[in-house]
Write an enzyme that holds these catalytic residues in place. Structure first.
Site, PDB file in Angstrom:
ATOM      1  N   LYS A  21       0.852  -1.116  -0.001  1.00 42.48           N
ATOM      2  CA  LYS A  21      -0.058  -0.080   0.012  1.00 42.48           C
ATOM      3  C   LYS A  21       0.828   1.264  -0.138  1.00 42.48           C
ATOM      4  O   LYS A  21       0.508   1.997  -0.756  1.00 42.48           O
ATOM      5  CB  LYS A  21      -0.788   0.053   1.173  1.00 42.48           C
ATOM      6  N   ASP A 314       2.064  -1.249  11.868  1.00 41.46           N
ATOM      7  CA  ASP A 314       0.853  -1.625  11.319  1.00 41.46           C
ATOM      8  C   ASP A 314       0.238  -2.970  11.620  1.00 41.46           C
ATOM      9  O   ASP A 314      -0.538  -3.609  11.234  1.00 41.46           O
ATOM     10  CB  ASP A 314       0.700  -1.341   9.795  1.00 41.46           C
TER      11      ASP A 314
HETATM   12  C1  S3P Z   1       2.683   4.830   6.224  1.00 39.68           C
HETATM   13  C2  S3P Z   1       3.280   4.993   7.265  1.00 39.68           C
HETATM   14  C3  S3P Z   1       2.778   4.898   8.825  1.00 39.68           C
HETATM   15  C4  S3P Z   1       1.711   3.641   8.553  1.00 39.68           C
HETATM   16  C5  S3P Z   1       0.651   3.850   7.458  1.00 39.68           C
HETATM   17  C6  S3P Z   1       1.463   4.034   6.196  1.00 39.68           C
HETATM   18  C7  S3P Z   1       3.132   5.374   4.951  1.00 39.68           C
HETATM   19  O1  S3P Z   1       2.252   5.904   9.214  1.00 39.68           O
HETATM   20  O2  S3P Z   1       1.176   3.282   9.884  1.00 39.68           O
HETATM   21  O3  S3P Z   1      -0.135   2.609   7.461  1.00 39.68           O
HETATM   22  O4  S3P Z   1       2.662   4.957   3.912  1.00 39.68           O
HETATM   23  O5  S3P Z   1       3.953   6.288   5.084  1.00 39.68           O
HETATM   24  P1  S3P Z   1       2.773   6.918  10.089  1.00 39.68           P
HETATM   25  O6  S3P Z   1       3.542   7.844   9.067  1.00 39.68           O
HETATM   26  O7  S3P Z   1       1.867   8.071  10.765  1.00 39.68           O
HETATM   27  O8  S3P Z   1       3.525   6.393  11.153  1.00 39.68           O
END
Ligand code: S3P
Length: 425
Positions: A21, A314
């Site tokens: 993702k 996550d």
């Molecule tokens: C993500 C960073 C994380 C993660 C999210 C996806 C990203 O969040 O929890 O599902 O794609 O950069 P945070 O940057 O808020 O920790």
């Protein structure tokens, strides 16, 4: 839609989980500001990434979708058009936070909004550093919440110390810095996922990471390139835990991204005694990829906290399930960020697993999980949180009576064919 997940053992299979993702979002965003057409394969057609595509279409970027292959007709760093209405990121934190950084640097006004969950998640963490860069950006309620309003302004480089280990915040600052006067230096006390740095460099930027600092310079252009997205380790984690805990099981997951900033979950499960092997390691489009084989194992408790937390943030809901089946008491600390994810995951994970028969104590920055408390089963609420829906489905396999996962459709945010795979296992 509710899904009844029945008890299962003897899980033996080899398959691909959903594409990554985080990398799919970035592939669309960065290709949109590259000079020409980029082909992206193994793109995640999940709701979050489709929200990113829709935002970029509104910004005037042509994007063709052919199943998991997409073509992005990039228009260069200054090729985006002013949108005629608010950009709707739906449930996607990555979309709203990264786009805040990119749009702050554009010569037009824009507004970012999303669903009820997004409107409750903190946005001051991106608004504040972008304001230090001279951005004209405002949020609702003390600058902390979406909708976010952005006006044209000329950005300047900054030195910034990150207070939370967040890749979304880091990426917003890096994107803005590509357009800013002078260079930007970010101090990252604890390293978060580095897909932005890797992909921007793959497309020709010059971002240097060294000793906890990231140096980014303004650039003239990005080159369009073929990008193959690896499969998502966060999606793989559900089946890795299923294979480790279920009796007589062996699951092989192919072409999974194993970037070290994401593999905290593997390190934690291996430390618990998990039989996990990685084969066929290679670099694909700048990212490390491999096949992961997990086999039934006898797990023991561990303590986790500190630098490993952002590398598995996550995966904590599914990690909690592994801990429920491990010997001893597992302690998770320094994970207060869980409270501001798609749901308050300290509360929702503890409450819902406890309803199914677990013994989890909520803490302000994590939880204490009593092991060897096999789940009986029952009904689990998902609060619109995709990672909860999938964790409770796996809990159903391991439970005595099965689990009814309420409103399981949120799984399609990150793993659209999750329940097809579950049924086929
Ligand atoms: C993500 C960073 C994380 C993660 C999210 C996806 C990203 O969040 O929890 O599902 O794609 O950069 P945070 O940057 O808020 O920790």
């Amino acid at each position: 839609m509710d899904f009844f997940s029945e008890p299962k053992k003897n899980l033996c299979a080899s398959f691909d989980v959903a594409p990554d993702k985080s990398i799919s979002h970035r592939a669309v965003m960065f290709s949109a500001i590259a000079d020409g057409v980029s082909e992206i394969s193994n793109f995640l057609n999940g709701e979050d990434c489709i929200a990113t595509i829709n935002c970029f279409r509104k910004l005037g970027i042509k994007i063709e979708i052919n199943k998991s292959n997409i073509k992005v007709f990039g228009k260069g760093l200054f090729g985006l058009n002013e949108p005629d209405s608010a950009l709707d990121v739906q449930n996607s934190g990555t979309t709203i936070r990264l786009l805040s950084g990119l749009l702050a640097a554009q010569p037009f006004s824009s507004c970012l909004t999303g669903d009820e969950s997004i409107k409750k998640r903190p946005m001051d963490r991106v608004i504040n550093p972008l304001r230090m860069m001279n951005a004209k950006i405002h949020g609702e309620n003390d600058q902390n919440f979406a909708p976010i309003y952005i006006e044209e302004s000329k950005l300047k480089g900054i030195e910034y110390i990150q207070k939370v280990a967040s890749a979304q915040v880091k990426s917003a600052i890096i994107l803005a810095s590509l357009y800013a006067e002078r260079g930007t230096k970010i101090h990252e006390p604890i390293k978060s996922r580095d897909h932005t740095e890797l992909m921007l460099n793959y497309l020709g930027a010059d971002i240097v990471s060294s000793n906890g600092y990231i140096y980014s310079k303004p650039i003239k252009h990005l080159s369009p390139k073929k990008i193959t997205v690896p499969n998502d380790i966060s999606s793989a984690a559900f089946f890795i835990v299923a294979a480790l805990v279920a009796e007589n099981s062996e699951i092989k997951l192919t072409n999974v991204g194993i970037n070290p900033t994401r593999t905290g979950i593997l390190d934690a499960l291996i430390e618990m005694g998990g039989n996990i092997k990685i084969t066929n390691k290679k670099i694909v489009s700048g990212e490390m990829v491999g096949d992961i084989i997990a086999k039934s194992s006898k797990l023991k408790c561990i303590n986790i906290g500190g630098e490993i937390i952002p590398r598995m943030i996550d995966e904590i809901p599914i990690f909690a399930l592994a801990a429920i089946y491990a010997d001893g008491e597992t302690i998770i600390r320094n994970a207060e960020e869980l409270k501001v994810k798609e749901s308050n995951r300290i509360k929702t994970v503890a409450e819902e697993f406890n309803k199914l028969g677990a013994n989890i104590e909520e803490k302000d920055d994590g939880m204490i999980i009593k092991g060897r408390t096999p789940l009986i089963g029952g009904e689990a609420m998902t609060y619109g949180d995709h990672r909860l829906a999938m964790s409770f489905a796996i809990a159903g396999f391991l439970s005595k009576n099965g689990v009814l996962v309420k409103n399981s459709e949120s799984a399609s945010v990150s793993f659209p064919n999750f329940f097809e795979i579950v049924n086929a296992l």
